[in-house]
Every structure is written in structure tokens, then in C-alpha cells.
Write a protein that holds these residues in place. Structure first.
Motif, mmCIF file in Angstrom:
data_model
loop_
_atom_site.group_PDB
_atom_site.id
_atom_site.type_symbol
_atom_site.label_atom_id
_atom_site.label_comp_id
_atom_site.label_asym_id
_atom_site.label_seq_id
_atom_site.Cartn_x
_atom_site.Cartn_y
_atom_site.Cartn_z
ATOM 1 N N ASP A 139 0.813 -1.216 0.000
ATOM 2 C CA ASP A 139 0.000 0.000 0.000
ATOM 3 C C ASP A 139 0.843 1.261 0.000
ATOM 4 O OD1 ASP A 139 -2.373 -1.449 0.046
ATOM 5 O OD2 ASP A 139 -2.309 -1.610 2.253
ATOM 6 N N SER B 134 3.365 1.887 -1.671
ATOM 7 C CA SER B 134 3.867 2.230 -3.001
ATOM 8 C C SER B 134 3.033 3.342 -3.633
ATOM 9 C CB SER B 134 3.839 1.006 -3.910
ATOM 10 O OG SER B 134 4.519 -0.058 -3.284
ATOM 11 N N ASP B 135 1.731 3.316 -3.394
ATOM 12 C CA ASP B 135 0.934 4.391 -3.995
ATOM 13 C C ASP B 135 0.324 5.334 -2.958
ATOM 14 O OD1 ASP B 135 -0.409 2.100 -3.217
ATOM 15 O OD2 ASP B 135 -2.161 2.549 -4.473
ATOM 16 N N LYS B 136 0.159 4.865 -1.726
ATOM 17 C CA LYS B 136 -0.459 5.744 -0.726
ATOM 18 C C LYS B 136 0.592 6.489 0.097
ATOM 19 C CE LYS B 136 -4.780 3.167 -0.009
ATOM 20 N NZ LYS B 136 -4.594 1.935 -0.855
ATOM 21 N N GLY C 256 -0.262 10.143 0.370
ATOM 22 C CA GLY C 256 0.791 10.225 -0.636
ATOM 23 C C GLY C 256 1.879 11.224 -0.324
ATOM 24 N N LEU D 45 5.740 10.958 -1.705
ATOM 25 C CA LEU D 45 5.916 10.033 -2.846
ATOM 26 C C LEU D 45 6.851 10.626 -3.888
ATOM 27 C CD1 LEU D 45 2.365 8.501 -3.535
ATOM 28 C CD2 LEU D 45 4.496 7.274 -3.003
#
Ligand SMILES: Nc1ncnc2c1ncn2[C@@H]1O[C@H](COP(=O)(O)OP(=O)(O)OP(=O)(O)O)[C@@H](O)[C@H]1O
Ligand SMILES: Nc1ncnc2c1ncn2[C@@H]1O[C@H](COP(=O)(O)OP(=O)(O)OP(=O)(O)O)[C@@H](O)[C@H]1O
Ligand SMILES: O=C([O-])O
Ligand SMILES: [Mg+2]
Ligand SMILES: [Mg+2]
Lengths: 309, 277, 268, 277, 268
Positions: free
Chosen positions: A255, A257-259, A300, A303
Motif C-alpha cells: 500500500d 507504493s501508492d499511498k 501520498g 511520494l
């Protein structure tokens, strides 16, 4: 700057790198925070200092203690999870190469391990308590017994064994076998979440940024700070830990990786809760949702600091 | 050494005396060296790997190499040890004196002393840390480990004062305080010093256990942290180097109190007096 | 105050110590004294004579206020009632010295308990030790002394406060006759100087006659007074007294009383 | 209770005696109850949450609720305690006797006893676990915690035998063994019993520490595991219930040895003899 | 073997105990004995007389093999050399009883050390205690006894083995005269029965003359023999001996010797 005390559950090490990074590179300061990291020790006495207000944030080990807090009416909850996978491992001698082989082995497990993940190993895989022998964070008895397995921390025991005993032990990451807890969580008091959510948000965000910079940026200064807090720490150990955290996606996988680092989801929580109920560690009627909030994560944050390859 | 009990063989002249005294130092050292040599041989012959049991030579090498770190930690541990021992002596003796005042006080409060003795400090350290500074909490823990033998032996000693002498003091109308100072405490001295020899070692253990239970880790940490961290990292020679320092400290503390006992008792108490040849 | 040279059995005087119907049973059941009646008058030299185990020490201790009578009444009058017991000197049957203190410090004790500093007490300590012939042993520890020397330290200690009542339990038993005779005379001289009252336990008929103004003979099991002998010879008596017919007569009388006090089986 | 030292007031008749005896039991109990009531009040008034310091009422409720589990663990811990204490008594007394044989032996081997005392058992437990069964390792650890006070006090007591009596035995040509049996050991008894009172509590602590360091957990685990488990699960009332059981066990052991002391000494030793009123 | 009734100073006999040029300096530097020469012959009753602190106890202990002489030679001949010291009885100046044992068990001790069971020792214990008048106190503990009673237990213990050499250090000092006289006679009777050798420390000139076949007078600092008096009156002497002119003369002689042994300042 808001003065904030953050207690860890072990002595300073690379697994705390993100926080040290945010201290030394001024990220916390940028978020209006003056963070003091209070290292824990073998007894993790920092746990109780959170509810009484001597700490503002506490680094939890896994979700079991967060569930227990609900059960015991302790007004704390998890606001972020910086490890997507618990680094808890079982290591074994070469020759016992499969997970199934461990069932016939003597397993060296600590008292805390026995009260937590081992109960899951019993209920999920049919391990038994009678095969357990005591582990006191010294791997010599394991090395001496070719038929033994032992608990460990992904980033520590395998290296120690390899360096001292000259063989590479098999490493079984419990997370890969379904031990689906988050780890290295950030816990805080319920009233802080209610009365000063902004402060909590700033700490969660800045910590996530710290982790990105520690993993992917220049972490030399953070490592210096770690070694200052823990003179026993070696560069070799730090390098090994960072490599393993990356290799196994401890911090940044799933999770996250995108959040973004620190991500949590209700599904993962429910999955782990059900497993713990089955293991008899927590009662089925526990309102486990009170143990965490998703209010501050999955946004995010940071990121953009992740290398694009 | 608590007890130089033996009939010392008759000596004829000062040179014989000096030889005896020299032997008294050399023999224990020789036996210690022999034990160390045996250990070295056992490790070498059985090829015991260092992560299980390091050879003395390797421990010595580690001690030299890691001296700055270990020595710093030793000082931290010794500081806690002596502070705790000091507190244990003051607390233990004062409590013993209080208990000696009346059987009612003794009956009523000795159970609390026993509770303090038997409560595992690992369990109460978190509670202490909530209300106390970590440094203070460590000291309290170490104190708890060390105080009971001093209390118990001193109480026994205070009770063992000769009844005829107590009568004499009563007769002269000595106040409780003077009776304490001039009679009970001197009479309790051999027992107290026995308690001190036990308490000295326990204060050292207490300092270790307390650091594990309540100590802040990292900089400024004592030998306990070195031992745990070395064990965790399987740096067993270093762990044994730390254990070696603890043993040496323990023996020195013991010798210190044995010498103190001898100094204070040799002219009058059977346990320290030489039998006339 | 040379009143000690007068015959001291003045019945109309108030007694200093008075035992009325006193009984003493020890916790193990031994009845040491039963219905003991005894008054000690100021200025007298009273000897207690009796077979071994008859309760002399027990009675003497009761007179000093040590221990409680099981029944009866013990009353002790002090010259200065404010000063708690400070005017009593006691020589126990055993030396009862503090083993951790030197001879001088042992003698210092009663003065020290009165708040007298060592420096101020020094001349008194020296005099007391000189009196018992132990000036040279001031720095020795009790263990380094002979039996008789220990007893003499105990005597020196009792004399150090110049007490107005002196209770002595066989103080000279461990001493050779010459030392004993000298100390007998020293004690009589001191008593005359201080005008004090002395109760003196002895097992020597001769000593009791030589020293006392009154001899009380006790019998055993239960301890009680069986006879009283007035020694009606004025002080000072001097060595020549021992050669008089009256002395011999009194000795015979006391001896007979002592014989009468012996029951055949329970003491010897 | 080690020392019923006080001048007991003169009593006149058996009824007064019985009242005194009753009070001797009731008073400590009353004071304990008072302390518990104070604790309860402090928790209630300051609204201290149970995860910091549970109220006695809550501990009692937990004790009742978790009795089967806790009682089972208590038995396990007590078993280790008494085995360790037995070993400590045998080992400590035998070593003390050995040391009393000659000053050379004492000088040469007392340092090893000190090393055993001060070596933290957390550090050596792994080594023991390599060579010993867990059950044996636990016993060795608990023994190490408890034996030193018994050794040290017994050695002191053996050395304190009256020199005149030793002369008497020499005179009658008593063998070393008979001298030991008939003179040295009886003379050492008050000191030994003092050591036993200290060692009793330490054996209990030792059983806890040893279980932490070397005990197998899970089924058949003692109170140490309950304490750690409860601590980990943040079930502090249950932790305190376990601590309560340890305290009660400690006090009972202490009372047991105090009674034993009284029984063995009250007819002859100052420390236990009542002063004649 | 009634050889005790013969005059025992038979110089051509081998001595049982022999001290030749013996010196004793204690570890604190006190010179207790210097150049002490003394032979004890079999069957004799030797009294040591001397001022307090002159070294009587020290000399007696050396004779028993307790402690070592700093210089000179101590030799002790045993009847049965195989039986280590078993034939010596010793009465210390202090009672030296085991506080944890009853009176009977204290008396049992020397027999017990010889391997005699309590049951077998019982008649002997009873007899010994009866002799000193303590039959009723067999079950008492030493702390429950009077000073004189303790000393009598110590005497009973020394007699229990029927020793061939009996060393006694002021055994009767704590006793009243009647008990003392009775024990004097009992001891002489026993000595005659057993034919044993007795060395007897006393501070009573009269006792020494009444009891001894030879009196050795010592002087102090350093302890040494200053004169020897042969008591040439055959045994048994009986109470009437005290009334004879020879007795009075010997007492005067011994007394003079004792006077001569006193240095003015260092003992009294
Ligand atoms: N502490 C005690 N406990 C029990 N009985 C005791 C105690 N002290 C003395 N007695 C008993 O009391 C009686 C009298 O003892 P006490 O010491 O008064 O005798 P005494 O006349 O002084 O004898 P002595 O001349 O031998 O000193 C004796 O029978 C003795 O056994
Ligand atoms: N243990 C000792 N240490 C030092 N000096 C001692 C010791 N024992 C005795 N003395 C000294 O040795 C001398 C002789 O003592 P000893 O006991 O033989 O005298 P004694 O003749 O028996 O006297 P008493 O009649 O008073 O018993 C004394 O001056 C004494 O101070
Ligand atoms: O308390 C301990 O001795 O470890
Ligand atoms: Mg008496
Ligand atoms: Mg003597």
C-alpha cells in the motif's frame, strides 16, 4: 516550534532511520516540530510513558499491543505504520530449508514472541509450544544446535550469525507467511488526536518524508546521529539493515507504493485481527477498529521523493 | 576471607610471618591463574568457538581493544553500584534501627521490607519510570536489590547485643539513643559487615539488573547495556570482557569490605581475631 | 561525710532500697526468690551471704531495678530523683565489659553516658584504674586480660561515677588474697569518703564479717532470708580486726548460719 | 521478626500474655490492611487508570478470575524456589564448611564464589542452555542468585565460634569433623538462619529471574512468564495479581524461617531469647 | 591405686608435664611468661598461687597443649599415647559451656567426643552432676544458671572422663565457702580414687595449703616461679588439718611467698 517527544522501542538503529533523518535534515523543524527521540531499551519501558503524557508519540512494535490497548482501555491509537511488513523472522540452519521443516525443529523463542507471533504460528501452521526453548537475544544456543531454528529480526540476527558462525542461515520472514501486521507504528494519545490533529498530521507527514530521504537520499548524517545515540552501532550493521529493509520492502512496499510511506488499510487490519482472534491472542468481540485511525495517512505525502526507476 | 578462621600454624620469627602473608596473596592469584589456564586449554583443545565460550586470551585482547568503551561503561556501573550501596546501607541500617525500637514496629513493617525484596524489579520498573527520572529509577531498582541483606543482618546484630550489657546500660539510665550508639550498633557491627559483604555484590548485580530494567540505553550506558548489546550482536568475547570487568569489580568490592571487617573487628571479635597460637 | 563509721542499722531511718514480700519466678519456671523481705539503710555496708544458686544475684539485680519482681514490692529511693539511676554503681558477677572498647573506654562508659567528655573523664579513669592496679592496661582490650584483671576493670567502672549506692556481686571472687585484702581496704576507705551505701554479695564468710555492718544470710530454692547478723564493730576496723576474738566469733556465727542455710540435696 | 529484641512489658498472668500474642498477629495484619486501603483510596481519588496502577480491589478481582492460571504458575515458581533454596543451603553450607577448613582454601576459592554471585545470569544463561537441559539451567540460575548469602553468613558464623570452646575441643582431641558437628555448626546457627532468611527471598527472586533467563515458556510456565506476558499484553491488573502472589509467597517463606529461627534459638541465643523482665 | 596418699615429690620419677625455660609473648606484645621452669610429677597435687595476671592461666593452658610457647620447651607425657589427649580434664577459669546445649549435654561432651552414646553416658553424667549438686538441673540451659552453678557444670564436665591429669583454673572461685569446702574434699577423694595428677590454680592461700602436696608461687610481668612450698602432710588430711599448727604455719609461709611475689605497682 512545538516540542514533541517520540519514544522508540529499542536502542537507536537503522530501523529508526527515518526519524533520525527528519531530525537531522530539519524536516521536523520545517513542520514546526522540535522532536526529541527517546531511545527504548530491552524492556521497552517507553510503552507506558505515552498514555501518562511523558511521551507524545511512541513507536509500536506491531498491532498486537495496539489491540491490547483497546482491550485494556488504554487511550492510545495507531496513527501511522512505517513498516508495511514486520521484520520478524525465523532463521534456521542450512538443511532445514523449508518452512515445514521448522515444525520438527527446536525453536528458540523469546517470552514476548511466545505471547504474540508464536501463538499465530501455532494456530495457523500447527507449531507446538513444546518445541520452544528460551531465547534471550543471544544466538549462541541456536548456532550450537544444528537442529534448531530461532526467532530474529530480519536486519540483525542473520548478520550476526553469518559473521560469527560463518554460515548463512535460512531466513523466513513471517510477513511472507501471512503474519500480516503492520510494524514500527506511530502511536499517540486519543486526546491528542482529538484536540490537536494538526500536530499529529505534521508529525506523521514529516516522519514519512524522513523515511523517504533516509532510504533514498543521503542518510550519512542520520547514521551519525544513530551512532551517537548507540555507540555499539557499526556502519556494517547499518548498511546491512538498510539493504535488507529495501530488499524485503519492509518500509516501502504494498500500500505504501501508492499511498505513501506510513499507509494503512482497513482490510489489512481486519485480516490481521482475524488471525489473532484465531490464535487466541485477542477476543473476537474486541472493537479493534478503535486501535487505529486512517485520518492521517494514505495521503501520498513524500511520494515525490522516491526515485522514479 | 570473611573468616580467617584457621589455626594459623605457629610461626617463629618475622620472616616466616612475611612468607605467610606473601603466600596469602600469591596462592589465590596462582589458583585464579590456574583456572584461567585450564579454561584456555579447554577452549583450545575442544575448539569451542568464540561465540559460545571465548578463550581468556581472546577476552584479554578484546578488553584491550575495546578498553575506552568498556572502561567508560564500567565507571557508569560502578557509580550506580556505590550510590545504590550507599543508599542500601543508610536505608537498611536506619530501618533496622527503627525495627529494633519495638517488636510492634518490627512485626508491622518487616513484611513490607520482604515485599520490596521479592518484587521483581523488571515488573515495577515501568511504574517507577512514570513517576521518577530514569536515573533515579535505576538507583531505586539497584537499591531494592541490595538493601535487604543489610537490613536483615543489621536487625539480627542489633538484637544480638549481650543482655548483661543491656542491663548495664539500663542501670546507668542510658537513653535509647545512647544505648543504640554505644551498645547496639557496636554489637551489630560483625553482622552488619557480613551484610555489607553480601550487599556489596548485590549492589553490583543490582546496578546491572536496574540498568536492564530501567536504564536509558545509548550513550552513557553501563556494562549491562554492553552485555545485552554484545550478546545480541553475538560479540561474545566483548560480552565476556564486560563480565570480566564485573567480576573484578565484585572481587575488589568484596576484598574492600573484608579488609574493612578485619580492620574494625580484629581486636575484639572472634570471627576476625587470630587465635593465640 | 563520715557517717559510714557509725553503726548504720538505724531502723527509724528511711531505707534506700526496700524489698517487701518479693518473689521472682523465671520464665522457665524456676522460682528464684519467694517472700524476700529486706531493707537497705543509707550508709550501711550490707553483705549477702548464701549458697550458690540461692538467689543473691537475682536479689541484687532487683535492688538495682533490673528485671521485675514476679510479686511483692521493690522500692528504690534516689538521692537526686531527677538523675535517673545515675547514682548507682553495679559490679556484675561476670565482668560484662564491652569487647570492642579498650579498658579505658570501658571505664569511661558510665561517665560518657552522663555526657562527660573523654578529656574531662581522663583523670577519673586514670584514678579508677590505678586503684585496681591496671593503670598500665588502659589501652588493652578485654580479651587481652586475665580473668582477675577483667573483674578489676569492672570494679573500676563501677567506682568511676562515685555512686551513692554501690551494688557488688562477688567482685573479688576472681582475685588472689593479697589483691583482695587490699581492695577490701580500698573499698572501705572509699565508702567512708563517699558516704555511700554498699550491698555486697560474697561467698566468703571472712570477707563478709570483715567488711559489713550487717550480714544477711540467704537460703536457696526458694531464695529467702534465713538470718541476719549485725556486725557491731565500728569502722575503721583495720587489719588487726582479723585477729580479734569478736571477729572469730562472728565468723563462726556467720558460718553456722550459712551451714543452716544449706539444704542437703538441692545445692550440694 | 528476625529479632524479637524489645523489652516486652512485664505481663501479669496468662490472659495478658494471650492478648499480647494476639496483638502480635493482628497488628501487622491491620497495618497491611491499612496500607491496602490507602492504596485503594489513592487510586480512586487520583483516578489513576488501571494500566498504570490498578486498585487492590481490581487486583483481587483479577486474582479470582485468573486463579487457575495464576495458581498453576505459582506452584511452578514455588517448586523452583524450594529446589533452588535447597541447593543453595546444601551448596552454601558445604562451601562454608570447606572454607572453614583452612584459610588457604578460603582465600583461594572465595573469589570464585564472588564471581558466581556477581555474574549476571542473563549473560550466562545462553551458555548454560547450550550444555544443560532448560530445567537444570533454570535451577542453576536460581541457585546462583540464592547461594551467596547463605555461604557468606555461614562462613562468618563458623568463624565466630568461641575460641575458648575451640580450645576445649582441641583439648579433648576432637577431630575436625566432630569439632564441626558439635561446635562450629551450632555456633554458626544464628548466622546461618540469618542467611537463610535472606536466601529464602533471593531464591524466590532467583526463580523469577531464572525463568526469564532460561525458562521454557508456555505450558508449565511460572509466574515470571505470566508477568512478562501480562506486561506485553498491557494487562497490568493481572501482572499485579502475579506480583501479589509473589509477595505473599515471600512473606510466608520469611515467616517460616523466622519461626524456625525462634524454635532453634530461643532457649540460648540473645537474638531470639526474651529478656528476663 | 591409692598412691596419692604417698608423698608424691619423687624427683627420680618422670614428670607428667614439664616446662623448661618457657616464655610466652602474646601477639599484642604482652610478655606473659619468661623462663618458666616447672615439672609436674605423677600423682601430685600441685597448686599454682600468684597475683592476678601473673600468668597462671597461661601456664596451665600451655601444660594442656593449648597454644604454643614462644620459647622454651613444653612436654606432656600421656599414659596412653594412642589416645590423643583424652586423659586430660580441664576446668577453664570461665565456665566455657556450650550455650546451645543443656547442662547434661555439656557434661556429656567429652564422653561424646570419645564416642560414648548418650544412653551409656547417662549414669556418668548423673553422677558427675550429683557430685556438684546439680542433679536437678540436667535439663537446664547454661543461661538459666547462676554464676556458681555454671562453674560447677564445668567441673562436672572435667570429671566425667575420670581423667588421669586434671588441670583446674580457679574452679571454686565462684562458690560459697561451704560448697567449696565440700568440693575440696570431694576432689581430694576423687583424686585418691583415680590416682590422677592435679594442677590447681587458686588464689586462696588456705585452699592451696589444704589441698596440695606442693605449692608453686608465681610472680608477674613476666610470669615466673618465685618459690615452691612442699606441703609435707600426708593424705587424707581431713577437716581437722585446718586446726593444726602445721597448717597455720604453711599458710603463713605461702602468704609470705605471695606477698613477696607482688611488685608494688604493676598488679596492685
Ligand atoms: N535467666 C534465668 N532463667 C532461669 N533461671 C534463672 C535465671 N537466672 C537465674 N536463675 C535461677 O535462679 C536461681 C538463683 O540464681 P542466682 O543467679 O540469683 O543465684 P546466686 O545466689 O547469685 O548464685 P551464685 O552464688 O552461684 O552466683 C538459680 O536456681 C538459677 O538457676
Ligand atoms: N589473649 C591474650 N592476649 C594478650 N595478652 C594476654 C592474653 N591473655 C592473657 N594475656 C596477658 O597475659 C598476662 C597473664 O594472663 P593470665 O590470664 O595467664 O593471668 P592469670 O595469672 O591467670 O591471672 P588471673 O588470676 O587474673 O586469672 C596478663 O598480663 C594478661 O594481660
Ligand atoms: O536480582 C538478581 O539477583 O538478578
Ligand atoms: Mg550470683
Ligand atoms: Mg587466670
Amino acid at each position: 516550534l512545538d516540542k514533541v517527544r517520540f519514544g522508540t522501542n529499542w536502542v537507536a538503529q537503522a530501523e529508526h532511520g527515518g526519524y533520525y533523518q527528519a531530525v537531522v535534515d530539519g524536516t521536523y523543524a520545517k513542520y514546526g516540530l522540535d522532536v526529541e527521540i527517546v531511545p527504548g531499551g530491552p524492556q521497552s519501558n517507553n510503552r507506558m510513558l505515552l498514555p501518562v503524557g511523558k511521551l507524545d508519540f511512541y513507536m509500536g512494535g506491531n498491532m498486537i499491543q495496539a489491540f491490547s490497548a483497546v482491550q485494556e482501555n488504554i487511550p492510545t491509537l495507531v496513527v501511522a505504520a512505517h513498516f508495511q511488513k514486520d521484520p520478524q523472522v525465523i532463521i534456521s540452519h542450512p538443511g532445514m530449508d523449508k518452512w515445514e521443516d521448522l515444525k520438527g525443529a527446536t525453536l528458540l523463542i523469546s517470552k514476548e514472541g511466545l505471547a504474540s507471533f508464536y501463538q499465530w504460528m501455532v494456530s495457523q501452521y500447527g507449531f507446538s509450544e513444546s518445541q520452544v526453548r528460551p531465547y534471550n537475544y543471544n544466538a549462541a544456543p541456536f548456532i550450537a544446535d544444528k537442529k534448531a531454528g530461532q526467532q530474529g529480526y530480519l536486519t540483525s540476527e542473520p548478520l550476526a550469525v553469518e559473521r560469527e558462525a560463518g554460515f548463512k542461515p535460512n531466513v523466513f520472514l513471517l510477513a511472507d507467511y501471512g503474519f500480516s501486521t503492520y510494524a514500527t507504528t506511530v502511536e499517540t494519545r486519543r486526546d491528542l488526536v482529538e484536540k490537536n490533529p494538526d500536530l499529529v498530521q505534521r508529525f506523521v507527514d514529516a516522519s514519512a518524508i524522513g523515511w523517504y530521504n533516509y532510504l533514498y537520499g543521503d542518510n550519512a548524517k542520520a547514521n551519525e546521529a544513530i551512532k551517537r545515540d548507540n555507540p555499539e552501532m557499526t556502519d556494517e550493521q547499518i548498511a546491512y539493515s538498510v539493504a535488507k529493509m529495501k530488499e524485503y520492502g519492509i518500509v516501502d512496499s504494498g500500500d505504501a507504493s501508492d499511498k505513501g510511506i506510513g499507509a494503512m488499510t482497513d482490510e489489512r487490519m481486519k485480516d490481521f485481527f482475524d488471525k489473532m482472534v484465531k490464535a487466541g491472542v485477542v477476543p473476537a468481540d474486541l472493537d479493534y477498529k478503535k486501535s487505529y485511525t486512517l485520518q492521517f495517512v494514505n495521503k501520498g505525502v513524500g511520494l515525490d521523493l522516491k526515485p522514479k526507476n | 576471607m570473611s573468616a580467617s578462621t584457621d589455626d594459623t600454624p605457629a610461626t617463629s620469627g618475622p620472616s616466616r610471618m612475611d612468607a605467610t602473608r606473601l603466600a596469602a596473596i600469591l596462592l589465590p592469584v596462582a589458583i585464579l591463574l590456574l583456572a584461567v589456564a585450564g579454561w584456555e586449554a579447554a577452549v583450545q583443545l575442544n575448539e569451542i568457538p568464540p561465540y559460545i565460550l571465548p578463550a581468556p586470551s581472546q577476552i584479554a585482547a578484546t578488553l584491550v581493544k575495546d578498553w575506552p568503551v568498556l572502561f567508560g561503561s564500567l565507571l557508569v556501573t560502578l557509580r550506580i553500584t556505590f550510590l545504590a550501596l550507599f543508599a542500601a546501607v543508610v536505608g537498611g541500617v536506619l530501618l533496622a534501627i527503627l525495627f529494633a525500637q519495638s517488636r510492634w514496629i518490627e512485626l508491622s513493617f518487616f513484611p513490607f521490607a520482604v515485599i520490596l525484596q521479592v518484587t521483581p524489579i523488571v515488573a515495577i520498573a515501568p511504574l517507577l519510570l512514570i513517576y521518577l527520572e530514569p536515573g533515579t529509577a535505576v538507583l531505586v531498582c539497584a537499591f531494592l536489590v541490595a538493601f535487604f541483606p543489610i537490613l536483615s543482618n543489621t536487625a539480627l546484630g542489633l538484637a544480638s547485643a549481650d543482655h548483661n550489657l543491656r542491663d548495664l546500660f539500663d542501670l546507668y539510665g542510658a537513653s535509647r539513643f545512647k544505648q543504640l550508639i554505644y551498645l547496639r550498633l557496636p554489637a551489630a557491627l560483625p553482622y552488619f559487615l557480613g551484610g555489607l559483604r553480601i550487599g556489596g555484590g548485590l549492589a553490583l548485580i543490582g546496578a546491572i539488573v536496574a540498568e536492564i530494567a530501567a536504564g536509558t540505553a545509548g550513550q552513557g550506558s553501563g556494562l549491562a547495556f554492553r552485555i545485552i548489546e554484545s550478546g545480541y550482536r553475538l560479540n561474545i568475547p566483548r560480552m565476556f570482557a564486560a563480565l570480566f570487568l564485573i567480576s573484578v569489580a565484585g572481587i575488589l568490592i568484596f576484598l574492600l569490605f573484608t579488609a574493612l571487617s578485619h580492620l574494625l573487628l580484629h581486636r575484639w571479635h572472634e570471627s576476625a581475631r587470630k587465635r593465640e597460637a | 561525710m563520715m557517717l559510714a563509721s557509725l553503726s548504720p542499722t538505724v531502723a527509724d531511718r528511711e531505707p534506700v532500697v526496700s524489698l517487701i514480700g518479693v518473689g521472682k519466678t523465671f520464665s522457665n519456671g524456676t522460682m528464684a526468690l519467694e517472700n524476700l523481705n529486706l531493707d537497705v539503710f543509707p550508709g550501711e555496708f550490707l553483705s549477702l551471704l548464701g549458697p550458690s544458686g540461692c538467689g543473691k544475684s537475682t536479689a541484687l539485680r532487683l535492688m538495682a531495678g533490673l528485671g521485675r519482681a514476679t510479686c511483692g514490692e521493690v522500692s528504690i529511693v534516689r538521692h537526686d530523683p531527677g538523675e535517673h539511676r545515675g547514682d548507682i554503681g553495679f559490679v556484675f558477677q561476670e565482668p560484662t565489659l564491652m569487647p570492642w572498647a579498650t579498658v579505658a573506654d570501658n571505664v569511661w562508659l558510665p561517665l560518657r553516658l552522663k555526657g562527660v567528655s573523654r578529656a574531662k573523664a581522663d583523670p577519673v579513669i586514670r584514678d579508677s584504674l590505678a586503684l585496681v592496679g591496671l593503670a598500665a592496661f588502659a589501652g588493652a582490650y578485654p580479651r587481652e586480660l586475665s580473668g582477675g584483671m577483667k573483674m578489676r576493670v569492672s570494679i573500676a567502672r563501677a567506682l568511676a561515677t562515685k555512686p551513692s549506692i554501690l551494688l557488688m556481686d562477688e567482685p573479688f571472687a576472681a582475685l588472689d588474697e593479697i589483691t583482695r585484702f587490699k581492695l577490701n581496704d580500698d573499698l572501705l576507705r572509699l565508702k567512708a569518703e563517699l558516704g555511700c551505701t554498699v550491698v555486697f554479695v560474697t561467698h566468703s564468710v571472712y570477707e563478709s564479717v570483715y567488711m559489713s555492718s550487717r550480714i544477711v544470710v540467704m537460703a536457696a530454692r526458694p531464695g529467702r532470708v534465713v538470718s541476719t547478723i549485725e556486725v557491731d564493730v565500728p569502722m575503721p576496723r583495720g587489719e588487726s580486726f582479723r585477729a580479734t576474738a569478736r571477729y572469730a566469733e562472728l565468723c563462726r556465727e556467720a558460718s553456722a548460719a550459712l551451714h543452716g542455710a544449706m539444704a542437703p540435696d538441692d545445692h550440694l
